[in-house]
Design a protein around this motif. Sequence first.
Motif, PDB file in Angstrom:
ATOM      1  N   ASP A 168       0.805  -1.209   0.000  1.00 30.45           N
ATOM      2  CA  ASP A 168       0.000   0.000   0.000  1.00 30.45           C
ATOM      3  C   ASP A 168       0.841   1.262   0.000  1.00 30.45           C
ATOM      4  O   ASP A 168       0.536   2.221  -0.667  1.00 30.45           O
ATOM      5  CB  ASP A 168      -0.937   0.015   1.223  1.00 30.45           C
ATOM      6  N   ALA A 217      -5.818  -4.745 -17.469  1.00 31.07           N
ATOM      7  CA  ALA A 217      -6.348  -3.973 -16.344  1.00 31.07           C
ATOM      8  C   ALA A 217      -7.226  -2.819 -16.807  1.00 31.07           C
ATOM      9  O   ALA A 217      -7.764  -2.079 -15.991  1.00 31.07           O
ATOM     10  CB  ALA A 217      -5.200  -3.435 -15.498  1.00 31.07           C
ATOM     11  N   LYS A 227      -3.139  -6.468  -8.448  1.00 28.42           N
ATOM     12  CA  LYS A 227      -4.335  -5.695  -8.136  1.00 28.42           C
ATOM     13  C   LYS A 227      -4.293  -4.353  -8.871  1.00 28.42           C
ATOM     14  O   LYS A 227      -3.240  -3.758  -9.075  1.00 28.42           O
ATOM     15  CB  LYS A 227      -4.433  -5.442  -6.626  1.00 28.42           C
ATOM     16  N   LYS A 228      -5.475  -3.880  -9.246  1.00 27.99           N
ATOM     17  CA  LYS A 228      -5.548  -2.609  -9.948  1.00 27.99           C
ATOM     18  C   LYS A 228      -5.139  -1.447  -9.048  1.00 27.99           C
ATOM     19  O   LYS A 228      -5.478  -1.415  -7.859  1.00 27.99           O
ATOM     20  CB  LYS A 228      -6.964  -2.359 -10.464  1.00 27.99           C
ATOM     21  N   SER A 266     -10.149   3.292 -10.863  1.00 23.49           N
ATOM     22  CA  SER A 266      -9.004   2.430 -11.160  1.00 23.49           C
ATOM     23  C   SER A 266      -8.397   2.811 -12.496  1.00 23.49           C
ATOM     24  O   SER A 266      -9.079   3.333 -13.380  1.00 23.49           O
ATOM     25  CB  SER A 266      -9.431   0.960 -11.183  1.00 23.49           C
ATOM     26  N   ARG A 286       0.923  -7.335  -6.703  1.00 21.74           N
ATOM     27  CA  ARG A 286      -0.006  -8.404  -6.326  1.00 21.74           C
ATOM     28  C   ARG A 286      -1.019  -8.682  -7.421  1.00 21.74           C
ATOM     29  O   ARG A 286      -1.905  -9.512  -7.261  1.00 21.74           O
ATOM     30  CB  ARG A 286      -0.751  -8.004  -5.042  1.00 21.74           C
ATOM     31  N   LEU A 346      -1.308  -2.391 -12.802  1.00 20.85           N
ATOM     32  CA  LEU A 346      -1.374  -3.483 -11.840  1.00 20.85           C
ATOM     33  C   LEU A 346      -0.181  -3.420 -10.898  1.00 20.85           C
ATOM     34  O   LEU A 346       0.960  -3.235 -11.343  1.00 20.85           O
ATOM     35  CB  LEU A 346      -1.386  -4.837 -12.558  1.00 20.85           C
ATOM     36  N   ASP A 347      -0.436  -3.568  -9.589  1.00 22.48           N
ATOM     37  CA  ASP A 347       0.669  -3.597  -8.638  1.00 22.48           C
ATOM     38  C   ASP A 347       1.291  -4.992  -8.607  1.00 22.48           C
ATOM     39  O   ASP A 347       0.899  -5.881  -9.390  1.00 22.48           O
ATOM     40  CB  ASP A 347       0.211  -3.143  -7.252  1.00 22.48           C
ATOM     41  N   PRO A 403      -3.889   2.275  -3.404  1.00 20.40           N
ATOM     42  CA  PRO A 403      -4.080   0.826  -3.542  1.00 20.40           C
ATOM     43  C   PRO A 403      -5.569   0.518  -3.449  1.00 20.40           C
ATOM     44  O   PRO A 403      -6.341   1.273  -2.847  1.00 20.40           O
ATOM     45  CB  PRO A 403      -3.318   0.259  -2.346  1.00 20.40           C
ATOM     46  N   ASN A 404      -5.988  -0.583  -4.038  1.00 16.92           N
ATOM     47  CA  ASN A 404      -7.424  -0.871  -4.047  1.00 16.92           C
ATOM     48  C   ASN A 404      -7.963  -1.229  -2.666  1.00 16.92           C
ATOM     49  O   ASN A 404      -9.171  -1.333  -2.484  1.00 16.92           O
ATOM     50  CB  ASN A 404      -7.756  -1.968  -5.063  1.00 16.92           C
ATOM     51  N   SER A 405      -7.092  -1.377  -1.694  1.00 14.82           N
ATOM     52  CA  SER A 405      -7.535  -1.661  -0.322  1.00 14.82           C
ATOM     53  C   SER A 405      -7.911  -0.389   0.437  1.00 14.82           C
ATOM     54  O   SER A 405      -8.384  -0.457   1.565  1.00 14.82           O
ATOM     55  CB  SER A 405      -6.434  -2.399   0.442  1.00 14.82           C
TER      56      SER A 405
END
Length: 363
Positions: free
Chosen positions: A57, A197, A95-96, A86, A93, A90-91, A116-118
């Motif tokens: 993150d 993505a 993830k977008k 988004s 992981r 892509l990171d 980060p998408n979190s």
Amino acid sequence: MLAKGLRSAPRAHGRPGPLPSCVPTHVAPVRAHQRRGLAPEPRPTQARAQVLVQSGDTAVQQASTSSTTNKSTVPKANVWEIDFCSRPLLDERGKKVWELLICDPDRNFEYSEYFPNSKINSAELKRTIEKLLAQAGAERPEKARFFRSQMQTIITKALTDSGIKAVPSRRCFTVMSWINERLDTVYKQDPRYSDKAQSLFQLDLGPPEALPDALRGEQWAFVQLPLGTLLKMLKKVDEAEIFGGSFSLATVGLQELPSDILIPGVVVFSRRALPLAAWTNGLEIAAVKADVARSCLILETGVNQRWKYGSWKPNEDSIGEAEGWEIAKQSVKGVHFLAVQPDPDSEDLNGLWLLQDSEPPSI
């Protein structure tokens, strides 16, 4: 005053014909098409306008690369445009990566940051907004426009909690142009870029609804006006002398349009032009379209609202004029305008909106 400066399309036996492909050599007065009668306005003072005129993150949550280096990151404008979505990145992981973009309509102020998408929630967005406003010299805007309806809950809450009015609107001409620019200059240059993505953004537009009686004028006409003259008239909007809305052509990449090029528009005539212009001013008008299949104008407002905004009897002449107006609009990259005034001979102009009919960002 507006009607006397507008250039109308030539008419065959008093009926509408296609717009000319070149600048006419004289200025003709605009005539209201009485056969295109609009429903009478109601008694209340309301108005209707019609225009034909990385990993982790912490690695991701950083300022993203801006496409320009001479823009201020200290907000001072009364209006913002925001996008929070988004990106085709892509990171580590897989993830977008998300990005927040904020600018003012003139793009004197720009801010960009990856998330980060979190951490996609209203609390994180509010923290970022407050961080911006905590800078020395920063000024809190009155409102902020955004065009993605799927992000309405998060963006609206963050803005509201920050004391900023959230406005769903496709009048985000500047930030949408900025996103398209960044696709080539920033995202595709990033090693994290991935076609997989890339989510294609589409507007969810339903069939047009019947226009409320409160927004109806009496007559309307297709018109056109030299860009230089139109820009001079729009100064009255900037100076708050009349109702309306404008934007800088430079922010959407159209600064090279010649001043004598004709810009198509729609002018609406009403005996209650002033309240009509005032009411119309709250609609967040995005574009006006000539829908040949429905034989009517379509007024697009907000994010996905569409209204039947005037009609004509389908015949060869009226179809030709409507198609010609749309072609003229395409020739100037979708730029057009909507105007409101009492009648064709009036010296008063009560409302003027500069618009752009363009596709939203593809991402």
